[in-house]
Each structure stands twice: as structure tokens, then as C-alpha cells.
Design a protein around this motif. Structure first.
Motif, PDB file in Angstrom:
ATOM      1  N   LEU A   1       0.832  -1.200   0.000  1.00  0.00           N
ATOM      2  CA  LEU A   1       0.000   0.000   0.000  1.00  0.00           C
ATOM      3  C   LEU A   1       0.872   1.258   0.000  1.00  0.00           C
ATOM      4  N   ALA A   2       1.953   1.212   0.757  1.00  0.00           N
ATOM      5  CA  ALA A   2       2.843   2.371   0.873  1.00  0.00           C
ATOM      6  C   ALA A   2       3.499   2.747  -0.456  1.00  0.00           C
ATOM      7  N   THR A   3       3.563   1.810  -1.402  1.00  0.00           N
ATOM      8  CA  THR A   3       4.228   2.090  -2.680  1.00  0.00           C
ATOM      9  C   THR A   3       3.304   2.746  -3.693  1.00  0.00           C
ATOM     10  N   LEU A   4       2.010   2.777  -3.411  1.00  0.00           N
ATOM     11  CA  LEU A   4       1.046   3.337  -4.364  1.00  0.00           C
ATOM     12  C   LEU A   4       0.835   4.825  -4.117  1.00  0.00           C
TER      13      LEU A   4
ATOM     14  N   LEU B   1     -18.105   8.052  -0.895  1.00  0.00           N
ATOM     15  CA  LEU B   1     -18.096   9.507  -0.752  1.00  0.00           C
ATOM     16  C   LEU B   1     -19.447  10.011  -0.261  1.00  0.00           C
ATOM     17  N   VAL B   2     -20.524   9.465  -0.798  1.00  0.00           N
ATOM     18  CA  VAL B   2     -21.869   9.877  -0.384  1.00  0.00           C
ATOM     19  C   VAL B   2     -22.133   9.467   1.066  1.00  0.00           C
ATOM     20  N   ARG B   3     -21.680   8.282   1.435  1.00  0.00           N
ATOM     21  CA  ARG B   3     -21.942   7.772   2.788  1.00  0.00           C
ATOM     22  C   ARG B   3     -21.018   8.369   3.844  1.00  0.00           C
ATOM     23  N   GLN B   4     -19.789   8.706   3.455  1.00  0.00           N
ATOM     24  CA  GLN B   4     -18.774   9.178   4.408  1.00  0.00           C
ATOM     25  C   GLN B   4     -17.989  10.358   3.813  1.00  0.00           C
ATOM     26  N   PRO B   5     -18.652  11.481   3.514  1.00  0.00           N
ATOM     27  CA  PRO B   5     -17.973  12.570   2.802  1.00  0.00           C
ATOM     28  C   PRO B   5     -16.765  13.148   3.543  1.00  0.00           C
ATOM     29  N   GLN B   6     -16.767  13.136   4.862  1.00  0.00           N
ATOM     30  CA  GLN B   6     -15.648  13.721   5.610  1.00  0.00           C
ATOM     31  C   GLN B   6     -14.487  12.740   5.794  1.00  0.00           C
ATOM     32  N   SER B   7     -14.666  11.510   5.301  1.00  0.00           N
ATOM     33  CA  SER B   7     -13.613  10.507   5.441  1.00  0.00           C
ATOM     34  C   SER B   7     -13.006  10.092   4.111  1.00  0.00           C
ATOM     35  N   CYS B   8     -13.475  10.680   3.023  1.00  0.00           N
ATOM     36  CA  CYS B   8     -13.034  10.276   1.677  1.00  0.00           C
ATOM     37  C   CYS B   8     -12.316  11.425   0.966  1.00  0.00           C
ATOM     38  N   TYR B   9     -11.032  11.524   1.184  1.00  0.00           N
ATOM     39  CA  TYR B   9     -10.246  12.565   0.528  1.00  0.00           C
ATOM     40  C   TYR B   9      -9.218  11.990  -0.440  1.00  0.00           C
ATOM     41  N   TRP B  10      -8.643  10.845  -0.087  1.00  0.00           N
ATOM     42  CA  TRP B  10      -7.569  10.253  -0.877  1.00  0.00           C
ATOM     43  C   TRP B  10      -7.869   8.787  -1.112  1.00  0.00           C
ATOM     44  N   VAL B  11      -7.372   8.260  -2.221  1.00  0.00           N
ATOM     45  CA  VAL B  11      -7.557   6.848  -2.522  1.00  0.00           C
ATOM     46  C   VAL B  11      -6.294   6.297  -3.182  1.00  0.00           C
ATOM     47  N   LYS B  12      -5.998   5.060  -2.854  1.00  0.00           N
ATOM     48  CA  LYS B  12      -4.945   4.303  -3.531  1.00  0.00           C
ATOM     49  C   LYS B  12      -5.634   3.095  -4.126  1.00  0.00           C
ATOM     50  N   VAL B  13      -5.338   2.800  -5.393  1.00  0.00           N
ATOM     51  CA  VAL B  13      -6.050   1.747  -6.108  1.00  0.00           C
ATOM     52  C   VAL B  13      -5.078   0.819  -6.815  1.00  0.00           C
ATOM     53  N   LYS B  14      -5.371  -0.461  -6.770  1.00  0.00           N
ATOM     54  CA  LYS B  14      -4.677  -1.471  -7.568  1.00  0.00           C
ATOM     55  C   LYS B  14      -5.740  -2.179  -8.370  1.00  0.00           C
ATOM     56  N   THR B  15      -5.751  -1.950  -9.694  1.00  0.00           N
ATOM     57  CA  THR B  15      -6.712  -2.636 -10.554  1.00  0.00           C
ATOM     58  C   THR B  15      -6.104  -3.952 -11.009  1.00  0.00           C
ATOM     59  N   ILE B  16      -6.983  -4.885 -11.334  1.00  0.00           N
ATOM     60  CA  ILE B  16      -6.521  -6.162 -11.866  1.00  0.00           C
ATOM     61  C   ILE B  16      -7.296  -6.465 -13.141  1.00  0.00           C
TER      62      ILE B  16
ATOM     63  N   ASP C   1      -6.522  -7.878   2.446  1.00  0.00           N
ATOM     64  CA  ASP C   1      -6.028  -8.351   3.744  1.00  0.00           C
ATOM     65  C   ASP C   1      -4.579  -7.931   3.984  1.00  0.00           C
ATOM     66  N   ALA C   2      -3.760  -7.975   2.929  1.00  0.00           N
ATOM     67  CA  ALA C   2      -2.352  -7.566   3.070  1.00  0.00           C
ATOM     68  C   ALA C   2      -2.253  -6.076   3.404  1.00  0.00           C
ATOM     69  N   TRP C   3      -3.107  -5.256   2.782  1.00  0.00           N
ATOM     70  CA  TRP C   3      -3.074  -3.815   3.056  1.00  0.00           C
ATOM     71  C   TRP C   3      -3.524  -3.524   4.485  1.00  0.00           C
ATOM     72  N   ILE C   4      -4.526  -4.232   4.959  1.00  0.00           N
ATOM     73  CA  ILE C   4      -4.980  -4.032   6.341  1.00  0.00           C
ATOM     74  C   ILE C   4      -3.875  -4.440   7.308  1.00  0.00           C
ATOM     75  N   THR C   5      -3.209  -5.559   7.025  1.00  0.00           N
ATOM     76  CA  THR C   5      -2.089  -6.012   7.859  1.00  0.00           C
ATOM     77  C   THR C   5      -0.962  -4.989   7.836  1.00  0.00           C
ATOM     78  N   GLU C   6      -0.636  -4.486   6.638  1.00  0.00           N
ATOM     79  CA  GLU C   6       0.419  -3.473   6.490  1.00  0.00           C
ATOM     80  C   GLU C   6       0.089  -2.223   7.303  1.00  0.00           C
ATOM     81  N   ASN C   7      -1.181  -1.878   7.390  1.00  0.00           N
ATOM     82  CA  ASN C   7      -1.605  -0.696   8.145  1.00  0.00           C
ATOM     83  C   ASN C   7      -1.359  -0.856   9.641  1.00  0.00           C
ATOM     84  N   GLY C   8      -1.351  -2.103  10.117  1.00  0.00           N
ATOM     85  CA  GLY C   8      -1.085  -2.351  11.532  1.00  0.00           C
ATOM     86  C   GLY C   8      -2.322  -2.342  12.410  1.00  0.00           C
ATOM     87  N   ALA C   9      -3.446  -1.938  11.857  1.00  0.00           N
ATOM     88  CA  ALA C   9      -4.714  -1.917  12.591  1.00  0.00           C
ATOM     89  C   ALA C   9      -5.847  -1.978  11.576  1.00  0.00           C
TER      90      ALA C   9
END
Length: 178
Positions: free
Chosen positions: A9-12, A61-76, A89-97
Motif C-alpha cells: 500500500l505504501a508504494t502506491l 463519498l456519499v456515505r462518508q464525505p468527511q472521510s473520503c479525501y484520498w484513494v490508492k487503487v490497484k486494478t486487476i 487483507d495484506a493492506w490491512i495487515t500493512e496498516n497495523g490496525a
């Protein structure tokens, strides 16, 4: 990329959820992928995967407008739930929480806005005293009131794209993008 070696996640690069025109960028429309949503301070709020990342970002964005400012995406290219879940799951693990949107607030990120939870005491009394047709009418009124509040919050956030909620869902007191 294999499911055992997902991109960190940190590389995106973080991309603004809203472009300069106040719209969610169309670059991820109908794209299959995994995405991580960050608040204004770049704190991870939610990690999800979707068959249409663009539509999912609009919903969040509609459901959580104050929490949606940035996005990182990996398309397949080839949809695979196993690969998508492994990256998430790997990104959540990388986040540490576990991000709040994947934990305590998961319904607020993933389910339609439930206007019934925002009924005033007067609306609750009228609802309880009504027959089925009256209840539908009250739910639609509550949904319209909550819709106006949501649209005002989105406007304050700088959203300029057209937002249209499913009129049938309003009969059940729910706001879901059409």
C-alpha cells in the motif's frame, strides 16, 4: 503479481477522490480492483474491493464525505475474489490496525444510508401510529429530509457531480445511489 505478493500500500500513489471539477474521477469506472480510502490527514479509513471501483468510490463519498479525501487503487485485469481479498487483507495487515470502515463502522461504509435511524421523536410517533401506506409516506419524507442533509454535506465538501438516489429504496427509508 501473484496473490502471495501483492503490491505494498505504501508504494502506491495517493489520488484525490475529487478532481478539480468536484467529481469522482472516471478513471476507475468499471475497473475491477482493490482500493484504500484515506481521510484528509491521510489516515486509512477503509479498504475494499469492487467490480466497479469508480461506483464504489462514489458510494463511499456519499456515505462518508468527511472521510473520503484520498484513494490508492490497484486494478486487476482478471477478476479473482481470492486475489482481491488477499490484497485487501495484506493492506490491512500493512496498516497495523483494522481501519474503522472495515471494523466498527463497516455498515456506514457498505450499506445504504438508513434514514430511519435519524427519525425525530415526532416522526417516530407518527410512524408508530400509521398504517402501512402512512408508514411508507413517512419513510419517504424522512428519506428526503436526510437526503437534503447529505447533499448539503456533499456540497460543503466540494462535490459538484449529480447525485441521484434510488426512489424505490426511499420507500424503505434507505438512500442508495441509483
Amino acid at each position: 503479481m501473484t496473490d502471495s505478493n501483492p503490491p505494498a500500500l505504501a508504494t502506491l500513489a495517493a489520488i484525490p477522490v475529487l478532481d478539480q471539477d468536484g467529481e469522482v474521477s472516471s478513471q476507475f469506472d468499471q475497473q475491477v480492483g482493490v482500493y484504500a480510502v484515506f481521510d484528509q490527514a491521510h489516515v486509512l479509513q477503509y479498504v475494499g474491493y469492487s467490480r466497479d471501483v469508480g461506483l464504489s468510490l462514489k458510494q463511499h463519498l456519499v456515505r462518508q464525505p468527511q472521510s473520503c479525501y484520498w484513494v490508492k487503487v490497484k486494478t486487476i485485469e482478471r477478476p479473482s475474489r481470492t486475489v482481491l481479498e488477499a490484497i485487501r487483507d495484506a493492506w490491512i495487515t500493512e496498516n497495523g490496525a483494522v481501519p474503522i470502515g472495515n471494523g466498527a463502522a463497516a455498515d456506514q461504509w457498505n450499506q445504504p444510508i438508513d434514514a430511519k435511524t435519524q427519525m425525530t421523536p415526532e416522526e417516530q410517533s407518527a410512524y408508530a401510529a400509521s398504517d402501512e401506506a402512512g408508514r411508507i409516506k413517512i419513510l419517504k419524507q424522512v428519506a428526503r429530509r436526510v437526503e437534503a442533509e447529505v447533499l448539503a454535506a456533499l456540497e460543503a465538501r466540494g462535490v459538484k457531480m449529480a447525485i441521484r438516489f434510488d426512489p424505490k429504496a426511499k420507500e424503505a427509508g434507505l438512500l442508495n445511489l441509483k
